[in-house]
Design an enzyme around this catalytic site. Structure first.
Site, PDB file in Angstrom:
ATOM      1  N   CYS A   1       0.806  -1.223   0.000  1.00  0.00           N
ATOM      2  CA  CYS A   1       0.000   0.000   0.000  1.00  0.00           C
ATOM      3  C   CYS A   1       0.841   1.276   0.000  1.00  0.00           C
ATOM      4  O   CYS A   1       0.301   2.358  -0.228  1.00  0.00           O
ATOM      5  CB  CYS A   1      -0.924   0.008   1.210  1.00  0.00           C
ATOM      6  SG  CYS A   1      -2.108  -1.364   1.231  1.00  0.00           S
TER       7      CYS A   1
ATOM      8  N   HIS B   1      12.501   0.990   5.157  1.00  0.00           N
ATOM      9  CA  HIS B   1      12.270  -0.434   4.857  1.00  0.00           C
ATOM     10  C   HIS B   1      12.752  -1.272   6.037  1.00  0.00           C
ATOM     11  O   HIS B   1      13.911  -1.205   6.428  1.00  0.00           O
ATOM     12  CB  HIS B   1      13.034  -0.836   3.589  1.00  0.00           C
ATOM     13  CG  HIS B   1      12.437  -1.997   2.861  1.00  0.00           C
ATOM     14  ND1 HIS B   1      12.139  -3.188   3.477  1.00  0.00           N
ATOM     15  CD2 HIS B   1      12.050  -2.152   1.562  1.00  0.00           C
ATOM     16  CE1 HIS B   1      11.623  -4.027   2.600  1.00  0.00           C
ATOM     17  NE2 HIS B   1      11.547  -3.425   1.436  1.00  0.00           N
TER      18      HIS B   1
ATOM     19  N   HIS C   1      -1.626  19.904   6.815  1.00  0.00           N
ATOM     20  CA  HIS C   1      -2.535  18.827   6.399  1.00  0.00           C
ATOM     21  C   HIS C   1      -1.822  17.477   6.482  1.00  0.00           C
ATOM     22  O   HIS C   1      -0.627  17.378   6.161  1.00  0.00           O
ATOM     23  CB  HIS C   1      -3.046  19.062   4.979  1.00  0.00           C
ATOM     24  CG  HIS C   1      -3.686  20.402   4.782  1.00  0.00           C
ATOM     25  ND1 HIS C   1      -4.922  20.714   5.295  1.00  0.00           N
ATOM     26  CD2 HIS C   1      -3.245  21.508   4.138  1.00  0.00           C
ATOM     27  CE1 HIS C   1      -5.227  21.962   4.964  1.00  0.00           C
ATOM     28  NE2 HIS C   1      -4.227  22.462   4.266  1.00  0.00           N
TER      29      HIS C   1
ATOM     30  N   HIS D   1      -2.467   7.046   5.254  1.00  0.00           N
ATOM     31  CA  HIS D   1      -3.023   5.924   4.493  1.00  0.00           C
ATOM     32  C   HIS D   1      -4.223   5.329   5.206  1.00  0.00           C
ATOM     33  O   HIS D   1      -4.142   4.938   6.383  1.00  0.00           O
ATOM     34  CB  HIS D   1      -1.942   4.857   4.291  1.00  0.00           C
ATOM     35  CG  HIS D   1      -2.473   3.544   3.811  1.00  0.00           C
ATOM     36  ND1 HIS D   1      -3.282   3.419   2.705  1.00  0.00           N
ATOM     37  CD2 HIS D   1      -2.310   2.282   4.302  1.00  0.00           C
ATOM     38  CE1 HIS D   1      -3.589   2.153   2.524  1.00  0.00           C
ATOM     39  NE2 HIS D   1      -3.021   1.445   3.480  1.00  0.00           N
TER      40      HIS D   1
ATOM     41  N   HIS E   1     -14.268   5.807   5.132  1.00  0.00           N
ATOM     42  CA  HIS E   1     -15.717   5.635   5.190  1.00  0.00           C
ATOM     43  C   HIS E   1     -16.338   5.603   3.795  1.00  0.00           C
ATOM     44  O   HIS E   1     -17.183   4.752   3.502  1.00  0.00           O
ATOM     45  CB  HIS E   1     -16.332   6.781   6.007  1.00  0.00           C
ATOM     46  CG  HIS E   1     -17.827   6.685   6.155  1.00  0.00           C
ATOM     47  ND1 HIS E   1     -18.697   7.222   5.229  1.00  0.00           N
ATOM     48  CD2 HIS E   1     -18.596   6.096   7.109  1.00  0.00           C
ATOM     49  CE1 HIS E   1     -19.943   6.987   5.612  1.00  0.00           C
ATOM     50  NE2 HIS E   1     -19.910   6.308   6.751  1.00  0.00           N
TER      51      HIS E   1
ATOM     52  N   ASN F   1     -10.426   0.985   1.912  1.00  0.00           N
ATOM     53  CA  ASN F   1      -8.972   0.948   1.725  1.00  0.00           C
ATOM     54  C   ASN F   1      -8.688   0.715   0.241  1.00  0.00           C
ATOM     55  O   ASN F   1      -8.815  -0.396  -0.256  1.00  0.00           O
ATOM     56  CB  ASN F   1      -8.367  -0.168   2.576  1.00  0.00           C
ATOM     57  CG  ASN F   1      -6.851  -0.270   2.433  1.00  0.00           C
ATOM     58  OD1 ASN F   1      -6.248   0.373   1.587  1.00  0.00           O
ATOM     59  ND2 ASN F   1      -6.232  -1.083   3.280  1.00  0.00           N
TER      60      ASN F   1
END
Length: 505
Positions: free
Chosen positions: A237, A316, A400, A404, A433, A437
C-alpha cells in the site's frame, strides 16, 4: 447548616481545576514564546549587530570613509578575484541543484454506483457463495461494523456475480476501468496530450499480467516509443510514494518533460475464499480505487501547478523476519490463496513510523522542536533511561495530514502517537468511510477531500504517509503553490456536503 457546608465544599471543588487550567495556559504561551524565540533567533541577534555597525559608521570621519572608498576602488585584483569566485560558485550551484518537481494535477477514479456494496449485501453474497462457514461469516460481519467503512464503497463487477468470476479477463477489465478512468479525467483537466508524456510509472501490488499494466496504458493512449515506463509490483500500500520517488529521480535526469504516476490495486483475482480469520480481514477492508498523478520539471508549469514536491523519505524494515512476514500472501491449509495480516502488524507499523519520522523530522521540523527532541534524547541516554522520549509536534511542520486509510486501527494509532487533533485525521477517516482501503491510492483520495473542502491555501504543507508490506513506511511532503480548488470530476464532487459524518464506534 449541613447544606451550607455542602455548598461551600461544592464551590471549593469547582475552584480546584482553575490553577491547573491557568498553569496549562501559561505553559502553552511559554512554549509559543520559546518557538518564536528560537525561530527568529538569527534575526534577533542581527538587529543589535546591525545597530552597532550603523552607529560605528555614523561616527566615522568623512576623510576615513573617503580613504576606505579609494582602497576598494583601486584594489582591482581583489574585485576580480571575488567576482570570479562569485560567478563560478553561482554556476556550479545552478548546474548541480536538484530540479524542482511540480504536481500539475491528479485524478482519482470513482466507480459507477452499481458497484457499491452495502454491509447486508456483502454478508448475503458471502453466504450465497458457499465458501464460508458461519463462524467466518459472523467474523466478517463484525469486522465490517467496526472497520470505519460506510455503505457506499465499491467492489469489482466480478465480485457482484453469484458465483463470482475471478478470471484473468475480469481482472484486466477492472484494471482498465480504474486506470483509464483516472487517466481520461487527468488528461481532460490538464489539456496534456499523451504524446507529451516522457515517463510512466505504474504500481499495483497483486495483479501483474503480461504484458504489464504500464504496457496496457502505452497501448491504450499510443504513448511515444521512447517513453521510460516502469511497472512496480508486490510493494504493498505504500508503493504510491515509491512510484512518486522513482518519477522524481527520473525527472532529475530527463529535462523538460512530464511524468505520469498511476497507483491502483486489483481485487478481482485476489479475493480470499477460505475460512482463515487473518486472511479474511482484507476482504472486508479493500475496495476498488485508483489515482493518476501528473508531474513536471518544466519551469513554465510552476504557475499552474498545484503542489511542489519537497521531500520523500522511505523506510524499509524487511531485514527483520517479523516485519517481513506481517503482511504475507500465502495459501491456507486447504490451498486457498490470500493475504494474511499478522497480529503484530500495528506494533511493527509503529516501529517503522518511528524510524521514518526520525529521518523526516530534521528536514521539516522547526529548530525549536529539534532542540527539544535532541535535549530529551541526551537526558534519556545520560541520566534517565526510563524517561519518555519527547514526541515532536508535527503540527508545527504541516497543515494537512494524509494518512493511508489502511483501516480504523491504523488511523487511530497515528492520531495517538503523533498527538494529532480530530481535524488532522478527518480526511483519512472520511476516505476510509466513503471509499474503503484503496491501497496505494488512498492518500490521493484524502488530498482530494481536503481540496473539495476548500482548505488548501498557498504555502500549506502536506504530509502523505503510507504503510505497506515488506514492511515499509514511506512519506512524501508537498507544498501548495496556490489556493487549490478541487479539479473537475473530483471523487467527492457529489457528496462533499455530506461530510464529515459521524463514525459509529
Amino acid at each position: 447548616m449541613d447544606n451550607n457546608r455542602e455548598g461551600v465544599q461544592i464551590q471549593q471543588n469547582r475552584r480546584l481545576p482553575l490553577p491547573d487550567f491557568l498553569q496549562s495556559v501559561n505553559l502553552k504561551y511559554v512554549k509559543l514564546g520559546y518557538h518564536y524565540l528560537i525561530t527568529h533567533l538569527l534575526t534577533l541577534c542581527l538587529i543589535p549587530l546591525m545597530s552597532v555597525i550603523i552607529i560605528q559608521v555614523s561616527q566615522m570621519n568623512p576623510q576615513d570613509i573617503h580613504q576606505l572608498w579609494l582602497h576598494l576602488k583601486y584594489n582591482l585584483v581583489s574585485v576580480i578575484a571575488c567576482s570570479t569566485i562569485l560567478v563560478f560558485g553561482s554556476t556550479v550551484y545552478i548546474m548541480t541543484r536538484p530540479r524542482s518537481v511540480y504536481l500539475v494535477d491528479f485524478s482519482c477514479y470513482k466507480p459507477p454506483s452499481n458497484l457499491s456494496v452495502k454491509f447486508t449485501k456483502f454478508v448475503e453474497h458471502s453466504r450465497l457463495k458457499g465458501d464460508f462457514d458461519e463462524s467466518s461469516l459472523e467474523f466478517q460481519r463484525k469486522i465490517l461494523e467496526r472497520s470505519g467503512l460506510g455503505e457506499e464503497t465499491y467492489l469489482p463487477e466480478a465480485m457482484h456475480q453469484i458465483p463470482p468470476t475471478p478470471s484473468m479477463a475480469s481482472a484486466r477489465e477492472e484494471a482498465e476501468q480504474v486506470m483509464y478512468g483516472a487517466l481520461d479525467n487527468l488528461f481532460a483537466n490538464t489539456k496534456i496530450k499523451p504524446k507529451d508524456i516522457g515517463i510512466l510509472v505504474v504500481n499495483c501490488s497483486l495483479f501483474n499480467p503480461t504484458p504489464s499494466l504500464s504496457a496496457m496504458i502505452v497501448n491504450k493512449y499510443k504513448l511515444r516509443g521512447n517513453i521510460r515506463s516502469f511497472n512496480l509490483g508486490g510493494m504493498g500500500c505504500s508503493a504510491g510514494v515509491i512510484a512518486i520517488d522513482l518519477a522524481k529521480d527520473m525527472l532529475q535526469v530527463h529535462r523538460n518533460t512530464y511524468a505520469v504516476v498511476v497507483s491502483t490495486e486489483n481485487i478481482t483475482q485476489n479475493w480470499y475464499f477460505g475460512n482463515k480469520k487473518s486472511m479474511l480481514i482484507p476482504n472486508c477492508l479493500f475496495r476498488v480505487g485508483g489515482a493518476a498523478v501528473l508531474l513536471s520539471n518544466k519551469g513554465s508549469d510552476r504557475r499552474r501547478a498545484k503542489y511542489k514536491l519537497v521531500h520523500v523519505v522511505r523506510t524499509h524494515k524487511g531485514a527483520d523476519d517479523k516485519a517481513f512476514k506481517c503482511v504475507y500472501q500465502e495459501q491456507d491449509d486447504v490451498g486457498k490463496t490470500g493475504v494474511s495480516l499478522s497480529k503484530d502488524l500495528m506494533a511493527i507499523a509503529g516501529g517503522a513510523l518511528k524510524t521514518n519520522i526520525t529521518t523526516l523530522g530534521p528536514l521539516v521540523l522547526p529548530v525549536s522542536e529539534q532542540l527539544l527532541f535532541f535535549t530529551t534524547l541526551v537526558v534519556k541516554k545520560l541520566f534517565n533511561a526510563k524517561a519518555k522520549p519527547y514526541i515532536p509536534d508535527f503540527k508545527l511542520a504541516f497543515e494537512h495530514f494524509c494518512i493511508h486509510a489502511g483501516g480504523r486501527a491504523v488511523i487511530d494509532e497515528l492520531e495517538k502517537n503523533l498527538q494529532l487533533l480530530p481535524m488532522h485525521v478527518e480526511a483519512s477517516r472520511m476516505t476510509l468511510h466513503r471509499f474503503g482501503n484503496t491501497s496505494s491510492s488512498s492518500i490521493w483520495y484524502e488530498l482530494a477531500y481536503i481540496e473539495a473542502k476548500g482548505r488548501m491555501r498557498k504555502g500549506n504543507r502536506i504530509w502523505q504517509i503510507a504503510f505497506g508490506s515488506g514492511f515499509k513506511c514511506n512519506s512524501a511532503v508537498w507544498q501548495a503553490m496556490k489556493h487549490v480548488r478541487a479539479s473537475s470530476k473530483s471523487p467527492w464532487e457529489d457528496c462533499i456536503d455530506r461530510y464529515p459524518v459521524e463514525i459509529v464506534t
